[in-house]
Design a protein around this motif. Structure first.
Motif, short mmCIF file in Angstrom:
data_model
loop_
_atom_site.label_atom_id
_atom_site.label_comp_id
_atom_site.label_asym_id
_atom_site.label_seq_id
_atom_site.Cartn_x
_atom_site.Cartn_y
_atom_site.Cartn_z
N CYS A 1 0.81 -1.21 0.00
CA CYS A 1 0.00 0.00 0.00
C CYS A 1 0.84 1.27 0.00
O CYS A 1 0.30 2.37 0.21
CB CYS A 1 -0.94 0.01 1.21
SG CYS A 1 -2.14 -1.32 1.22
N HIS B 1 -1.44 0.91 -4.64
CA HIS B 1 -2.07 -0.39 -4.39
C HIS B 1 -2.85 -0.85 -5.63
O HIS B 1 -2.77 -2.04 -6.00
CB HIS B 1 -3.02 -0.27 -3.20
CG HIS B 1 -3.64 -1.57 -2.80
ND1 HIS B 1 -2.94 -2.61 -2.26
CD2 HIS B 1 -4.93 -2.01 -2.88
CE1 HIS B 1 -3.75 -3.63 -2.01
NE2 HIS B 1 -4.95 -3.29 -2.38
N THR C 1 -0.34 -1.97 -8.22
CA THR C 1 0.27 -3.25 -7.83
C THR C 1 -0.66 -4.42 -8.14
O THR C 1 -0.22 -5.46 -8.64
CB THR C 1 0.60 -3.23 -6.33
OG1 THR C 1 1.50 -2.13 -6.07
CG2 THR C 1 1.27 -4.52 -5.91
#
Length: 783
Positions: A382, A503, A506
């Protein structure tokens, strides 16, 4: 030097009373620094604008009553008696609560989760002990758990809620040093002319703040032994001054502790009194640190320190200030209602020095806490990768993040120079503090139902009681939005946007890897040499995948006609537990038949674990593969050739299996063998003139009955490859949104994620791999 294993051993060791009292003493400097210095600015911020001190003393007594009951209900009842029990295997904080919910309700946002992760001892510590309670839990709890697991929107809301609390903690890391140091330095105003003190306060505060942040890279362990004595001296100082003021000025001030004075205060001041609650709120600044720093101490030590020393000292300090002000009604300027005016004149300079030292200690605690929570966010995907420096090899959790440190310093100096008074600094700090507490209250209500398996009525009572108190303070702080409270909101929105963007990117990157991974059958179709020449050495292919062959490898193979004789698909991932035991660190398996010498190794870390350096990591990695090969041969449970469903075995670090393979390298090859072991060395190379001295490696293997020749050859080849060196092959993905994607996605991926990727640490950060042995393979991901 294994910091993580030492820290784990310290937590499981049974604590004696001497240890508990020692931890309680040490917690004064780490946990309670911020909370202890709040008397410097609470009364000054409360009476800054909204209410005035009058001859009737109803305002000062009402504020004292609010302060007493706020400290009693929130830090004492909520945190000490309830929230501290919601630890995540000894760890505390916002992410600890989120981690508990991830494990009990399967709402984890990490993409690379495996069933094997749920077999970790730390993962199932609480769930196994409460299995009976789970079978008998109420229907509402079961429905709530099922709803959370099915609704992705609710899972995202839960993650965003945890991130909001995290962002406000980071905002507090900017504001707390500013208001603490500025309030401490403001004591000079009583000793200088009115027109001169403002030219002293701001430069002095800025110099102290610059020195504080500039010394962060040395670590707190070198001066940490001074933290507890400073706070202890400060608490004794303010409590003694408080007792003196009570006896000397108003011995009946204790009557103001009655809740009746809160009613009289609100009745007289009405809306102005409600707006002044934003200043009263500052009396509980730092309460969240009791829970966030739980991992460094223990529940009992933190409870003892607060109930026996911190709580009574703060109450005496506030009562002493109220007693003095109740007899002094002529207020020439705002500083005449601050902390230093109630200090006897002969003691003001010594108290000023102690206050500055205490402010520095309190600021240090929140800065260290900010580093820690950013590390946790980065581990859970995060927050962008940042450089994490461990400043102590003995004390777990002492870290330093250069980028964040200088960013905090710039922001802290900006708000100090921009505001230049405690009123607006207090408004900003108060909103950040109360927002974190509201997030903790919301997450705790879910923990009570899903993790503790209590009746829903307990959770409702918890939310209604503490949520009402905190909402009252929250609205009072939010009304000051234009008077300084906008700062934590702006900071939090910036950090929240960066966290959510990272995030999201990702997850999209992982989805691309999963959709474009190469099957093992394709890899095997290339033949035993994989269609290329195998060269000496170990090749580590870093990937986020826990199965299959990453697309980055096929991209590499098609452009380079040579590869290493031993190939390891390496996945370094975080799991939603604070620590992973060293004996459960590695998951090792084969990719394809034995003769291909290809392995998969999954390295699991908790969000509070210490990542080892490259040399020690290489040794543990190769040694774990050797132990896997040996144990596989001993148990005769090798996976079938070409089986895509790879079987993984749990293998610990070298220090955890005392009767397994030992890795030795260097100049001790001629030492006599230990009894009951045999040595496996690489084949001796032919001597060449003026040849360089090469690293020699050997495996000391315990005597295994009927060890196969094939296994011995495999271990020998592994030692030879290790001597040849280890190369790190990492993918450097350039993200691009697909054609036809929406505007929000294009901005998030093409602008936001790419900006963060280019301006933060690359994939090397996860492994701390050496520059000379690292090869990055670029590839464009269209997501």
């Amino acid at each position: 030097m294994d910091i993580e294993s030492r820290s784990y051993q310290n937590t499981v060791k049974k604590e004696s009373w001497r240890t508990v009292l020692t931890l309680a003493y040490q917690s004064l400097g780490v946990v309670y620094g911020d909370l202890s210095i709040s008397p410097l600015y609470v009364f000054k911020s409360t009476f800054a604008e909204d209410i005035q001190h009058s001859d009737s003393n109803e305002e000062i007594f009402g504020v004292l009553s609010f302060i007493f009951w706020t400290i009693t209900l929130v830090p004492l009842f909520k945190y000490v008696f309830i929230v501290l029990r919601a630890d995540d295997n000894g760890e505390g904080g916002t992410f600890a609560l989120y981690s508990l919910l991830c494990r009990h309700a399967r709402v984890n946002s990490l993409p690379s989760c495996q069933l094997a992760d749920e077999q970790l001892i730390e993962y199932k510590t609480e769930s196994s002990s409460s299995a009976l309670e789970m079978m008998t839990q109420s229907g509402f709890a079961a429905r709530l758990k099922s709803t959370l697991e099915k609704q992705r929107v609710l899972q995202k809301v839960l993650l965003v809620l945890a991130l909001i609390g995290t962002c406000m903690v980071i905002g507090d890391g900017v504001l707390t040093p500013a208001i603490s140091v500025f309030s401490a330095v403001s004591g000079v105003e009583l000793s200088t002319a009115k027109e001169h003190h403002k030219y002293i306060e701001v430069p002095a505060a800025c110099i102290i703040l610059i020195a504080l942040f500039a010394l962060q890279h040395y670590g707190t362990h070198k001066v940490g032994f001074l933290f507890a004595p400073v706070i202890l001296l400060w608490l004794m100082c303010i409590s003694a001054i408080g007792v003196y003021n009570i006896i000397h000025w108003n011995p009946h001030v204790y009557q103001a502790l009655s809740p009746y004075y809160m009613y009289k205060f609100l009745k007289k001041t009405q809306s102005r009194g409600w707006m002044s609650l934003g200043g009263i709120l500052l009396c509980i600044t730092g309460s969240e640190a009791m829970f966030a720093d739980l991992g460094h101490f223990s529940q009992l030590s933190i409870k003892i320190a607060f109930t026996s020393l911190v709580y009574p000292s703060l109450i005496l300090a506030y009562m002493g200030q109220a007693a003095y002000l109740s007899q002094h009604h002529v207020i020439e300027s705002d500083y005449n209602i601050g902390f230093y005016v109630s200090v006897p004149e002969k003691l003001r300079w010594p108290v000023l020095v102690i206050a500055i030292l205490a402010a520095v200690v309190g600021s240090q605690a929140i800065i260290t806490g900010t580093f820690s929570i950013i590390k946790q966010c980065s581990a859970l995907g995060c927050f962008p990768k940042v450089k994490i420096v461990h400043t102590s090899s003995k004390i777990h959790g002492q870290i330093y993040i250069p980028e964040i440190n200088w960013l905090l310093m710039v922001l802290c100096l900006a708000v100090t120079i921009g505001f230049r008074d405690t009123k607006r600094l207090g408004n900003a700090s108060g909103l950040a503090v109360i927002t974190v507490m509201l997030v903790t209250t919301c997450l705790m209500s879910l923990v009570i139902v899903l993790c503790w398996h209590k009746n829903i009525l307990f959770a409702i009572a918890f939310v209604v009681f503490f949520g009402t108190i905190e909402s009252l303070y929250f609205t009072a702080s939010l009304i000051k939005f234009l008077e300084g409270a906008w700062v934590p909101v702006a900071l939090s929105l910036c950090f929240l946007a960066a966290m959510c963007t990272w995030h999201y990117g990702t997850l999209k990157r992982y989805e691309f890897d999963v959709q474009n991974k190469v099957s093992v059958n394709w890899l095997l179709s290339l033949g035993q040499t994989l269609g290329i020449k195998r060269v000496r050495g170990v090749g580590l292919i870093h990937t986020e995948l826990v199965s299959g062959v990453p697309a980055i490898f096929s991209h590499f193979v098609t452009n380079l006609p040579a590869f290493h004789q031993v190939l390891v698909f390496l996945c370094v991932k975080s799991v939603p537990v604070p620590h992973v035991r060293p004996e459960e660190r590695f998951l090792v398996g084969r990719v394809g038949p034995k003769q291909y010498r290809m392995y998969r190794c999954i390295v699991r870390y908790g969000y509070r674990d210490v990542h080892k350096d490259d040399i020690e990591f290489e040794g543990d990695l190769v040694c774990s593969i050797a132990e896997f090969v040996r144990s596989e041969a001993a148990t005769a449970v090798a996976a079938s050739d070409g089986d895509d469903d790879e079987r993984m075995s749990v293998v610990g670090t070298c220090s955890t299996y005392m009767q397994g393979v030992e890795d030795h390298e260097g100049s001790d090859l001629d030492d006599p063998d230990k009894p009951g072991t045999s040595e496996i060395r690489s084949p001796k190379a032919k001597k060449k003139k003026k040849s360089k001295v090469k690293k020699k490696v050997r495996f000391v293997v315990p005597e295994t009955p009927k060890i196969e020749k094939e296994t011995r050859e495999e271990l020998m080849e592994l030692t030879e490859a290790r001597e040849g060196g280890v190369a790190y092959i990492m993918g450097n993905a350039y993200m691009r949104a697909k054609h036809g994607s929406g505007l929000v996605k294009r901005v998030a991926i093409n602008v936001g994620y790419e900006f963060l990727r280019r301006n933060t640490r690359g994939p090397r950060t996860a492994l701390t791999s050496p520059h000379a042995s690292t090869l990055e393979v670029g590839m464009i991901y269209h997501v």
